[in-house]
Each structure stands twice: as C-alpha cells, then as structure tokens.
Motif scaffolding. Structure first.
Motif, short mmCIF file in Angstrom:
data_model
loop_
_atom_site.label_atom_id
_atom_site.label_comp_id
_atom_site.label_asym_id
_atom_site.label_seq_id
_atom_site.Cartn_x
_atom_site.Cartn_y
_atom_site.Cartn_z
N ALA A 227 38.87 33.50 31.71
CA ALA A 227 39.11 33.78 33.01
C ALA A 227 37.86 34.47 33.68
CB ALA A 227 40.33 34.99 33.18
N VAL B 73 45.10 36.36 35.89
CA VAL B 73 43.90 35.97 35.99
C VAL B 73 43.75 34.42 36.82
CG1 VAL B 73 43.23 37.07 33.76
CG2 VAL B 73 43.77 34.74 33.67
N GLU B 74 42.36 34.53 37.14
CA GLU B 74 41.81 33.03 37.63
C GLU B 74 40.96 32.29 36.88
OE1 GLU B 74 40.80 34.11 41.77
OE2 GLU B 74 42.79 33.96 42.56
#
Ligand code: ZN
Length: 101
Positions: free
Chosen positions: A11, A100-101
């Motif tokens: 992430a 998360v991204e």
C-alpha cells in the motif's frame, strides 16, 4: 507498526486504522489520536483516521460465579448483588485492522 504492515501489503497510504480498546484500559481516544498524529508525521500513515471499538469490561461475581459486563454504576453482580472481580476482559489495546490505498 501499522506502517510496516501496510508496506508489506504494497500500500502507499493508510486511510483508516481500527483499534480495540477495553473499557478498563486507561487509554483515552483523543490522546491516542493526538499521539498518533505526531508519531505518523511524514509517514504513509499520516492523516489516517483512527476508529476505536470499545470492549465492555467483564466481571465475575465472587459469590455466584456469574460473568457480566460492568453495570453503568458500580461493580456489583446484577444477579445476587455480590462483589464482582475483573476477569481481565476489558483491558485490551490492540490494532484490529486497517484500510489502505
Ligand atoms: Zn452474583
């Protein structure tokens, strides 16, 4: 800790971290968020929102053995009025999960 986990997951940014806090722990939500904001400065966790889940404190009655969540007032057994002892449940403080991204 959360940053290491997020890196492993590949992430780039942590948006949300879920924490579990027992009712008996001395941790106060606001102070954790403040501490976290300082600690996470310059890391991928900066700006992440902390979500707290409260675990009710559990007590066990010495007289009848009943296990119960702490009443709103006092610690006495709701069944017989006996003295309740903390079982240890309710002292938790750990990270549950994160987004998360
Ligand atoms: Zn009892």
């Amino acid at each position: 800790m959360a940053v290491d986990e997020a890196k492993k997951a590949g992430a780039s940014k942590i948006t949300e971290i879920k924490l579990v806090i027992g009712d008996l722990s001395t941790i106060i939500d606001e102070s954790v968020q403040m501490y976290f904001d300082i600690m996470s400065e310059g890391t991928m966790a900066h700006g992440a929102k902390l979500i707290f889940r409260r675990v009710p404190a559990e007590f066990c009655c010495k007289a009848c053995g009943l296990k119960y969540n702490k009443p709103k007032t006092g610690y006495d057994c709701p069944s017989c009025g006996g003295m309740g002892m903390p079982t240890g449940v309710g002292r938790e403080f750990y990270m549950d999960s994160m987004d998360v991204e």
